[in-house]
Design a protein around this motif. Structure first.
Motif, PDB file in Angstrom:
ATOM      1  N   UNK A  27       0.815  -1.221   0.000  1.00  0.00           N
ATOM      2  CA  UNK A  27       0.000   0.000   0.000  1.00  0.00           C
ATOM      3  C   UNK A  27       0.850   1.274   0.000  1.00  0.00           C
ATOM      4  N   UNK A  28       1.891   1.287   0.837  1.00  0.00           N
ATOM      5  CA  UNK A  28       2.723   2.491   0.937  1.00  0.00           C
ATOM      6  C   UNK A  28       3.472   2.769  -0.366  1.00  0.00           C
ATOM      7  N   UNK A  29       4.111   1.723  -0.905  1.00  0.00           N
ATOM      8  CA  UNK A  29       4.879   1.912  -2.141  1.00  0.00           C
ATOM      9  C   UNK A  29       3.954   2.265  -3.313  1.00  0.00           C
ATOM     10  N   UNK A  30       2.773   1.684  -3.293  1.00  0.00           N
ATOM     11  CA  UNK A  30       1.824   1.994  -4.367  1.00  0.00           C
ATOM     12  C   UNK A  30       1.436   3.475  -4.311  1.00  0.00           C
ATOM     13  N   UNK A  31       1.157   3.954  -3.113  1.00  0.00           N
ATOM     14  CA  UNK A  31       0.794   5.368  -2.965  1.00  0.00           C
ATOM     15  C   UNK A  31       1.964   6.267  -3.371  1.00  0.00           C
ATOM     16  N   UNK A  32       3.184   5.867  -2.984  1.00  0.00           N
ATOM     17  CA  UNK A  32       4.364   6.675  -3.341  1.00  0.00           C
ATOM     18  C   UNK A  32       4.573   6.675  -4.846  1.00  0.00           C
ATOM     19  N   UNK A  33       4.357   5.537  -5.484  1.00  0.00           N
ATOM     20  CA  UNK A  33       4.547   5.482  -6.935  1.00  0.00           C
ATOM     21  C   UNK A  33       3.457   6.277  -7.662  1.00  0.00           C
ATOM     22  N   UNK A  34       2.242   6.227  -7.147  1.00  0.00           N
ATOM     23  CA  UNK A  34       1.168   7.011  -7.774  1.00  0.00           C
ATOM     24  C   UNK A  34       1.480   8.510  -7.688  1.00  0.00           C
ATOM     25  N   UNK A  35       1.957   8.925  -6.536  1.00  0.00           N
ATOM     26  CA  UNK A  35       2.361  10.336  -6.425  1.00  0.00           C
ATOM     27  C   UNK A  35       3.408  10.669  -7.474  1.00  0.00           C
ATOM     28  N   UNK A  36       4.335   9.712  -7.664  1.00  0.00           N
ATOM     29  CA  UNK A  36       5.428   9.956  -8.602  1.00  0.00           C
ATOM     30  C   UNK A  36       4.941  10.011 -10.050  1.00  0.00           C
ATOM     31  N   UNK A  37       4.171   9.031 -10.480  1.00  0.00           N
ATOM     32  CA  UNK A  37       3.886   8.993 -11.922  1.00  0.00           C
ATOM     33  C   UNK A  37       2.901  10.081 -12.369  1.00  0.00           C
ATOM     34  N   UNK A  38       2.168  10.646 -11.415  1.00  0.00           N
ATOM     35  CA  UNK A  38       1.344  11.791 -11.801  1.00  0.00           C
ATOM     36  C   UNK A  38       2.217  13.004 -12.125  1.00  0.00           C
ATOM     37  N   UNK A  39       3.450  12.973 -11.659  1.00  0.00           N
ATOM     38  CA  UNK A  39       4.372  14.083 -11.915  1.00  0.00           C
ATOM     39  C   UNK A  39       5.493  13.720 -12.870  1.00  0.00           C
ATOM     40  N   UNK A  40       5.549  12.468 -13.304  1.00  0.00           N
ATOM     41  CA  UNK A  40       6.675  12.012 -14.116  1.00  0.00           C
ATOM     42  C   UNK A  40       6.180  11.545 -15.483  1.00  0.00           C
ATOM     43  N   UNK A  41       6.414  12.349 -16.526  1.00  0.00           N
ATOM     44  CA  UNK A  41       5.919  11.982 -17.860  1.00  0.00           C
ATOM     45  C   UNK A  41       6.501  10.662 -18.368  1.00  0.00           C
ATOM     46  N   UNK A  42       7.759  10.363 -18.023  1.00  0.00           N
ATOM     47  CA  UNK A  42       8.373   9.121 -18.512  1.00  0.00           C
ATOM     48  C   UNK A  42       7.665   7.901 -17.909  1.00  0.00           C
ATOM     49  N   UNK A  43       7.458   7.940 -16.606  1.00  0.00           N
ATOM     50  CA  UNK A  43       6.790   6.800 -15.968  1.00  0.00           C
ATOM     51  C   UNK A  43       5.328   6.698 -16.410  1.00  0.00           C
ATOM     52  N   UNK A  44       4.698   7.861 -16.601  1.00  0.00           N
ATOM     53  CA  UNK A  44       3.306   7.857 -17.062  1.00  0.00           C
ATOM     54  C   UNK A  44       3.218   7.178 -18.428  1.00  0.00           C
ATOM     55  N   UNK A  45       4.166   7.501 -19.306  1.00  0.00           N
ATOM     56  CA  UNK A  45       4.149   6.902 -20.645  1.00  0.00           C
ATOM     57  C   UNK A  45       4.407   5.394 -20.562  1.00  0.00           C
ATOM     58  N   UNK A  46       5.361   5.026 -19.714  1.00  0.00           N
ATOM     59  CA  UNK A  46       5.710   3.617 -19.568  1.00  0.00           C
ATOM     60  C   UNK A  46       4.528   2.817 -19.011  1.00  0.00           C
ATOM     61  N   UNK A  47       3.845   3.405 -18.068  1.00  0.00           N
ATOM     62  CA  UNK A  47       2.669   2.743 -17.492  1.00  0.00           C
ATOM     63  C   UNK A  47       1.590   2.527 -18.541  1.00  0.00           C
TER      64      UNK A  47
END
Lengths: 187, 215
Positions: free
Chosen positions: B23-43
């Motif tokens: 749960x914690x890592x998922x929340x941290x990653x969600x915070x990240x990919x909303x701000x990270x175009x590279x991860x958003x594209x990869x997702x």
């Protein structure tokens, strides 16, 4: 799920256009973050209607907050803000729907049938994915079949094939890269 | 919030989409990919591939419904048997190029004779192998005792040597364990299929005899 997805950087001018109600910027905002919000919610929810409700409410609140006198102005905070509003909206709507787990973390993502995203795949993408899968070694193809169709858990599937979960991730990573190369060729 | 380097290093995209983040890592990653175009594209790309793969796999499964009667002697075999056969064949033929060709041939539609093996002290069933039949299908009678989630399955020859050892998932309620073995590896003689709790005690034995027949 599909669309001309390109990396996006946001700047102060973008925020100003959103605040001013520029139609093209609003459409872009709804498209870019709509994809992300839906992707995030699909990990936890299977109801398309509920996902759409949360998405719409999230956008309404974000745009409202942007246009308020004390709304956010830092373009680098936009993504985090959308995510945070989405979390709040999801929690509220799920509570209203009477779900015991308002974080929705216990929803049915492990169900073997295709998720709500599967119906949004174009025929062309399906062909590309099929080619990628057919090019995999037979064992990896069988592993994918087990992953998506077998009623047993992933650990059992991995044990059956003599691999660990790390192998599954590497398999997905490799297949995804092949898929990317095919898409680039087509584009 | 997770930074981009950490996300790449941890394989967060794949873990997120395979529901392997806490749960914690998922929340941290969600915070990240909303701000990270590279991860958003990869997702997006990975989710599109996964959605397509689910559809392709489901479509293939729908095109190849479980066979019954005499047609079950031909591929496609039952899903559990297919997976077990794929593992066995992969072990037998290895991973070099010519072996892959053999593997492809082995996975092509072909006849296979099916046998029922029971936990019995009576005369063991005789399995007749021939060059034209590369696979032998086996259905194991319900093992005694409470059902387990999976079984360690060993095929042993008359000298007690383990010819194959693999894990089979427990069948759905009311169904039997099914598997396919490469017939070319079965020499004439007596064998036994031994089922055990994975890492535990033996729960059942299914004897059988192999006889080499004419084509």
């Amino acid at each position: 799920v599909e669309g001309a997805w390109k990396p996006q950087q946001f700047d102060a001018a973008y925020i100003e256009r959103l605040r001013a109600g520029d139609n093209a910027t609003e459409r872009h905002f709804a498209w870019y973050f709509g994809e992300l919000v839906a992707l995030k919610l699909r990990r936890r929810l299977r109801s398309r209607e509920l996902i759409e409700d949360i998405r719409q409410e999230t956008f309404a609140r974000v745009l409202g907050a942007l246009r308020s006198p004390d709304g956010i102005r830092d373009p680098h905070a936009l993504g985090a803000f959308v995510n945070s509003v989405c979390n709040n909206v999801a929690r509220e709507l799920l509570r209203r729907e009477g779900r015991a787990d308002s974080s929705a973390s216990q929803d049915t993502r492990q169900a073997p049938e295709p998720g709500p995203e599967a119906s949004l795949i174009s025929k062309e993408t399906e062909v590309q994915v099929r080619r990628v899968i057919h090019a995999l070694p037979a064992r990896d193809q069988a592993l994918l079949r087990g992953l998506f169709l077998d009623e047993h858990g992933r650990d059992e599937i991995c044990a059956q094939f003599g691999v660990d979960r790390g192998y599954l991730r590497v398999l997905l990573h490799r297949a995804k890269n092949q898929f990317r190369m095919r898409r680039v060729k087509v584009e | 919030m997770m930074d981009h380097e950490e996300s790449v290093r941890a394989g967060a995209v794949e873990k997120y989409l395979l529901d392997e983040l806490g749960d914690d890592d998922r929340a941290r990653f969600e915070e990240h990919f909303f701000d990270c175009p590279e991860c958003a594209e990869e997702l997006k790309l990975t989710e599109t591939f996964l959605a397509g793969a689910r559809r392709v796999v489901a479509a293939r499964a729908a095109e190849a419904p479980r066979a019954s009667g005499w047609t079950r002697h031909f591929w496609p075999a039952p899903a559990g048997a297919l997976a077990a056969a794929a593992v066995l064949i992969a072990v037998v033929v290895g991973h070099d190029l010519s072996a892959r060709r053999q593997l492809a041939a082995a996975l092509a539609p072909q006849p296979a004779t099916w046998y029922f093996l029971a936990v019995s002290r009576g005369e063991p069933p005789v399995i007749v192998t021939s060059k034209s039949k590369r696979l032998v299908g086996m259905t194991l009678g319900e093992p005694p005792g409470p059902p387990l989630s999976s079984y360690r399955c060993e095929v042993r020859d008359a000298a007690g040597r383990v010819v194959w050892s693999f894990v089979v998932p427990a069948p759905a309620r009311g169904r039997e364990i099914e598997m396919m073995l490469p017939a070319s590896e079965l020499r004439a003689g007596s064998y036994v299929v031994a089922l055990a709790a994975d890492g535990g005690a033996e729960v059942a034995r299914y004897p059988f005899t192999v006889r080499e027949g004419e084509d």
